[in-house]
Design a protein around this motif. Structure first.
Motif, PDB file in Angstrom:
ATOM      1  N   GLN A  69      22.362   6.569 -25.143  1.00  0.00           N
ATOM      2  CA  GLN A  69      23.106   6.490 -23.975  1.00  0.00           C
ATOM      3  C   GLN A  69      24.539   6.936 -24.470  1.00  0.00           C
ATOM      4  N   THR A  70      25.117   7.543 -23.415  1.00  0.00           N
ATOM      5  CA  THR A  70      26.555   7.830 -23.239  1.00  0.00           C
ATOM      6  C   THR A  70      27.482   6.531 -22.824  1.00  0.00           C
ATOM      7  N   LEU A  71      28.684   6.794 -22.749  1.00  0.00           N
ATOM      8  CA  LEU A  71      29.647   5.769 -22.189  1.00  0.00           C
ATOM      9  C   LEU A  71      29.171   5.496 -20.797  1.00  0.00           C
ATOM     10  N   SER A  72      28.400   6.387 -20.092  1.00  0.00           N
ATOM     11  CA  SER A  72      28.166   6.338 -18.533  1.00  0.00           C
ATOM     12  C   SER A  72      26.708   6.750 -18.483  1.00  0.00           C
ATOM     13  N   SER A  73      25.864   6.208 -18.725  1.00  0.00           N
ATOM     14  CA  SER A  73      24.467   6.340 -18.851  1.00  0.00           C
ATOM     15  C   SER A  73      24.007   5.628 -17.475  1.00  0.00           C
ATOM     16  N   ASP A  74      23.044   6.072 -16.589  1.00  0.00           N
ATOM     17  CA  ASP A  74      22.472   5.474 -15.723  1.00  0.00           C
ATOM     18  C   ASP A  74      21.298   4.401 -16.201  1.00  0.00           C
ATOM     19  N   GLN A  75      20.869   3.742 -15.152  1.00  0.00           N
ATOM     20  CA  GLN A  75      19.456   2.929 -15.437  1.00  0.00           C
ATOM     21  C   GLN A  75      18.289   3.489 -15.180  1.00  0.00           C
ATOM     22  N   ASP A  76      17.404   3.600 -16.124  1.00  0.00           N
ATOM     23  CA  ASP A  76      16.037   4.099 -15.738  1.00  0.00           C
ATOM     24  C   ASP A  76      15.226   3.046 -16.593  1.00  0.00           C
ATOM     25  N   SER A  77      14.576   2.021 -15.808  1.00  0.00           N
ATOM     26  CA  SER A  77      13.955   0.853 -16.331  1.00  0.00           C
ATOM     27  C   SER A  77      12.510   0.708 -15.770  1.00  0.00           C
ATOM     28  N   GLY A  78      11.758  -0.371 -16.573  1.00  0.00           N
ATOM     29  CA  GLY A  78      10.572  -0.692 -15.851  1.00  0.00           C
ATOM     30  C   GLY A  78      10.060  -2.022 -16.527  1.00  0.00           C
ATOM     31  N   VAL A  79       9.066  -2.495 -16.093  1.00  0.00           N
ATOM     32  CA  VAL A  79       8.775  -3.818 -16.695  1.00  0.00           C
ATOM     33  C   VAL A  79       7.071  -3.833 -16.854  1.00  0.00           C
ATOM     34  N   VAL A  80       6.504  -4.263 -18.024  1.00  0.00           N
ATOM     35  CA  VAL A  80       5.162  -4.659 -18.044  1.00  0.00           C
ATOM     36  C   VAL A  80       4.973  -5.819 -18.475  1.00  0.00           C
ATOM     37  N   TYR A  81       4.138  -6.839 -17.759  1.00  0.00           N
ATOM     38  CA  TYR A  81       4.053  -8.215 -17.800  1.00  0.00           C
ATOM     39  C   TYR A  81       2.541  -8.438 -18.416  1.00  0.00           C
ATOM     40  N   GLN A  82       2.153  -9.650 -18.940  1.00  0.00           N
ATOM     41  CA  GLN A  82       0.785  -9.749 -19.436  1.00  0.00           C
ATOM     42  C   GLN A  82       0.096 -10.189 -18.304  1.00  0.00           C
ATOM     43  N   ASP A  83      -1.072  -9.774 -18.168  1.00  0.00           N
ATOM     44  CA  ASP A  83      -2.271 -10.190 -17.343  1.00  0.00           C
ATOM     45  C   ASP A  83      -2.479 -11.853 -16.980  1.00  0.00           C
ATOM     46  N   SER A  84      -2.303 -12.020 -15.797  1.00  0.00           N
ATOM     47  CA  SER A  84      -2.772 -13.489 -15.709  1.00  0.00           C
ATOM     48  C   SER A  84      -3.899 -13.615 -14.867  1.00  0.00           C
ATOM     49  N   ASP A  85      -4.791 -14.724 -14.999  1.00  0.00           N
ATOM     50  CA  ASP A  85      -5.960 -14.560 -14.290  1.00  0.00           C
ATOM     51  C   ASP A  85      -5.942 -15.395 -12.993  1.00  0.00           C
ATOM     52  N   THR A  86      -4.928 -16.271 -12.964  1.00  0.00           N
ATOM     53  CA  THR A  86      -4.488 -17.088 -11.805  1.00  0.00           C
ATOM     54  C   THR A  86      -3.187 -16.623 -11.065  1.00  0.00           C
ATOM     55  N   ASN A  87      -2.976 -16.953 -10.002  1.00  0.00           N
ATOM     56  CA  ASN A  87      -1.762 -16.732  -9.361  1.00  0.00           C
ATOM     57  C   ASN A  87      -1.182 -15.227  -9.327  1.00  0.00           C
TER      58      ASN A  87
END
Lengths: 458, 355
Positions: free
Chosen positions: B93-111
């Motif tokens: 990243q430089t002093l002025s980088s933008d956001q590139d992001s994502g999320v991975v979460y654990q599988d849940s059986d309920t809800n």
């Protein structure tokens, strides 16, 4: 059925007795007829080049000026026809003062041309009427080149005034010097179809106009860097080059003004080579220098090749035609960059394509002309390579410098006075809304552009 | 920034409990970093800078989690990992980088739906907070608050399979983005699992490498056939060099291609080069040359003009050539020539695999 055919044929011989009984035309008569047909065809081709200029100028500029650009071309060609008929032709080719020294600098006579209804095969190669038309078409081309420097910001009235002076005096004087028996012709200046007379003259006038008008709004930034004001239709621009290219065969090959031994076909042949080489060289150099194969540069290079070969098409060998075209393509590319550095706004690249390539084409004669072809055409001598003599190159330089200087000074006087007296440029508001609206009241693309104020009520 | 100052800074970030405080710290960091730019070795500077960015982003995420709890939405229902893509993923990243992001979460059986909603709301908050901290959102919408980039591990698996099955232009672009993904916060084991799936599939589909090559080769190195620099010709940036797309990105792309084929999990370009040398995919001599060229280009990239627009740090990646001394111009030219050679080598290797 057979009966009916005979009856019909019999009736035909009664209705058209000439077909059956006319005497055979003489060889001279046939020769003149063929020549005039060829020059007439060439005139039509050169006139059609105006279509090329309409597309070139409209395509290279913005939508808001398209109708104005196209319309004014047609109008000024019409006006030029009247002026050239009344005055210009007489200044270029009038022979009434042939005995005086003044005829070295200006022609006189034949004003309000009345060419007569037919030619005399015993003394003329073609009737005067067709020669007038052909020469008029050249004058109109030179005028349309000059408009390149006016583009997108000059008042309509300034087009009218400049047409008067350019077609009556400025262009005809240069044409007289080189083609009308003037002093440069006496020196043996070679300019077969007008690299100097037509193209350089037009480009110098465009240069004076663009300098006096100053750049278009938004062309240059405060820090001196240039913005690219892209034309609104690249297909128009490409089509314009094709139209001009085709028309150029009338321009160059037609300048033989004779069928003769078929020399005009050789002239067409070198013209084709020069054009091709110009386009190829420009594409290559733009790709090598900027990393992009630039279409505009390639189109300009093709036209530059044509402009350069215009002076030399009857004087050089095929290989030299290729070299002249190649050099021209590279020259035009760098010339565009140079004018931009100098902060000269040249919307349709007239200064580079017609000016620089015109100078190069004229000088190229002094280098590449062969003695054999110079003798055949009957103008000047061979160039540096064939004869080893600098003489022709010197003469060519003379025509570039003096013709260029004359057009520069005279255009500066005409346009300078015009700027002082009646104003040359439209107002800032008019330039921003576009000349279609300010000069003519309607847009050329009414569906694409809204008249200011229209959105407020609606 | 000296080392004590550095650790003090990190402490301040870790104890900030509001996003405005973080923004303040970031503005201070900018001033200090800019002052250091001419004197420090670029790699060290880059490392510090990215450490700071990581710390700020992590803190912003933690603050967002706390805000969620305060709003009565509870804490994360399952473990998750916050991923950075692009330059953040590559630790570049430089002093002025933008956001590139994502999320991975654990599988849940309920809800399942509730879990999805929680992460959707959390990510919206994180992206907002990061904008407040001065990180502009990615124009291409590669952002965790975009449902396309926030999935459970098994959903990611399906997503990847879909992309591999139909590797059209967009899908290949997404795969290239995943390759640079790095866990900045949360459970890194989830990212490792995601990367495992990615590499197994990529190496099992040789055609993907070819599509990736075609996708990345359109950014040309800005050096002409005469060895001259190709500058911007028109507009406000006339005379500038597009360091980002004409120098940095082509090298990043080429090295990434080589790294993917060699099954390397590093995401930073310099680390990738070193591993490629270590595992003898490229010669030590070439590797040294590439490293040196890349470091120089990174330095220039840090010099590109940045400005604050609408409260976030922006940068067009362009460097006015007047900022370059004669020596720097020469070094840039030779770096670009190396970059061009690298691009050719990467192209040949990738395209040669199938023929």
């Amino acid at each position: 059925m057979v009966k009916k055919t005979f009856l019909a044929l019999g009736l035909m011989t009664i209705v058209f007795p000439v077909v059956a009984f006319a005497a055979d035309p003489s060889g001279a008569m046939l020769d003149m007829g063929l020549n005039s047909l060829w020059v007439m065809l060439a005139f039509i081709l050169v006139l059609l080049m105006q279509g090329g200029f309409i597309l070139l100028e409209a395509g290279s500029t913005r939508m808001k000026n398209a109708g104005h650009v196209a319309g004014k071309t047609i109008f000024t060609v019409g006006l030029a026809a009247l002026i050239y008929w009344a005055v210009g032709y007489g200044v270029a080719f009038g022979g009434a003062n042939a005995e005086s020294t003044l005829s070295k600098f200006i022609g006189w006579g034949d004003f309000f041309v009345n060419p007569g209804t037919s030619g005399d095969p015993a003394s003329e190669g073609f009737p005067s009427a067709v020669f007038f038309l052909f020469q008029l078409a050249f004058a109109a081309i030179s005028l349309s080149i000059a408009w390149g420097g006016f583009a997108e910001r000059a008042k309509l009235s300034s087009y009218v005034v400049f047409t008067l002076f350019y077609i009556a005096v400025i262009y005809p004087v240069v044409a007289h010097w080189i083609w009308g028996g003037g002093w440069l012709a006496d020196h043996g200046a070679q300019d077969f179809a007008g690299s100097t007379v037509v193209h350089l003259s037009g480009a110098v006038a465009a240069f004076v106009a663009t300098v006096l008008l100053k750049p278009r709004i938004g062309k240059f930034n405060k820090d001196g860097s240039a913005n690219e004001i892209l034309g609104h239709n690249q297909v128009f621009t490409a089509l314009s080059v094709l139209l001009l290219w085709v028309g150029w065969f009338g321009f160059n090959a037609g300048s033989t003004v004779a069928i003769g031994d078929g020399f005009f076909t050789y002239v067409a042949f070198t013209t084709m080579l020069g054009a091709g080489a110009g386009g190829v060289a420009a594409l290559m150099i733009s790709w090598a220098v900027t990393g992009k194969a630039d279409i505009t540069a390639m189109l300009n290079g093709t036209l530059g090749g044509l402009v350069a070969i215009t002076a030399s098409c009857a004087f050089v060998d095929p290989w030299a035609a290729v070299v002249i075209g190649l050099v021209s393509g590279v020259l035009v590319f760098y010339s565009v960059k140079m004018f931009e550095k100098l902060k000269v706004d040249d919307p349709i690249y007239a200064l580079s394509v017609h000016g620089m390539a015109g100078i190069w084409g004229t000088l190229a004669n002094g280098i590449f002309a062969t003695q054999e072809l110079a003798d055949k055409v009957g103008v000047g001598t061979g160039g540096l390579i064939d004869t080893g003599s600098w003489k022709q190159l010197w003469v060519q330089l003379e025509s570039v410098v003096f013709a260029g200087a004359f057009v520069l000074v005279s255009s500066f006087i005409v346009l300078g006075i015009m700027k002082k007296v009646m104003g040359f440029r439209v107002t800032e508001e008019q330039e921003i809304i576009g000349l279609d609206l300010s000069e003519h009241g309607v847009y050329g693309y009414p569906e694409q552009l809204k008249k200011p104020g229209q959105g407020i009520q609606g | 920034m000296s080392d004590p100052a550095r650790s003090q800074f990190a402490k301040k970030i870790a104890s900030a409990d509001h996003i405005d405080g973080i923004r303040c710290l970031r503005d201070q960091m900018h001033e200090q970093m800019e002052a250091l730019l001419p004197s420090r070795p670029v790699e060290q500077l880059n490392e510090q800078l990215n450490e700071m960015h990581d710390a700020i982003i992590s803190r912003a995420i933690a603050i967002s989690e706390a805000e969620m709890a305060r709003m009565g939405k509870g804490s994360p229902p399952v473990p998750y990992a916050y991923l950075l893509f692009g330059s953040g993923g590559r630790k570049e990243q430089t002093l002025s980088s933008d956001q590139d992001s994502g999320v991975v979460y654990q599988d849940s059986d309920t809800n399942i739906e509730e879990v999805k909603t929680y992460f959707k709301e959390l990510c919206t908050l994180i992206v907002e907070n990061l904008i407040a901290a001065g990180y502009p959102p990615c124009e291409g919408k590669v952002l965790s608050d975009n449902p396309e980039w926030c999935h459970s591990l098994s959903e990611w698996g399906e997503k990847l399979n879909g992309w591999f099955k139909e590797p059209e232009w967009e899908a290949v672009r997404y795969l290239l983005i995943i390759a640079d993904g790095r866990c900045v916060y949360g459970d890194s084991a989830l990212v490792d699992a995601l990367k495992d799936m990615f590499y197994t599939d990529t190496l099992g589909h040789p055609v993907i490498i070819r599509r990736m090559t075609e996708n990345t080769m359109r950014h040309k190195v800005l050096v002409g056939i005469f060895g001259q620099l190709l500058k911007e010709r028109y507009g406000e940036d006339a005379g500038s060099l597009d360091i980002k797309y004409g120098a940095y990105i082509p090298m990043v792309n080429s090295i990434r291609l080589l790294a993917i084929q060699a099954n390397l999990r590093e995401t930073s370009t310099l680390e990738r080069i070193r591993r490629l040398v270590k595992e003898r995919h490229i010669s030590a001599e070439d590797g040294l040359g590439y490293e040196q060229a890349f470091r120089f280009i990174m330095r220039l990239r840090l010099m590109t003009t940045e400005q604050i627009e609408n409260g976030v740090y922006e940068n067009n990646g362009k460097l006015p050539s007047s900022k370059l001394s004669k020596e720097m111009t020469d070094e840039l030219k030779s770096s670009l020539r190396l970059g061009k050679r690298l691009q050719k080598a990467a192209y040949k290797q990738a395209m040669g695999r199938l023929t």
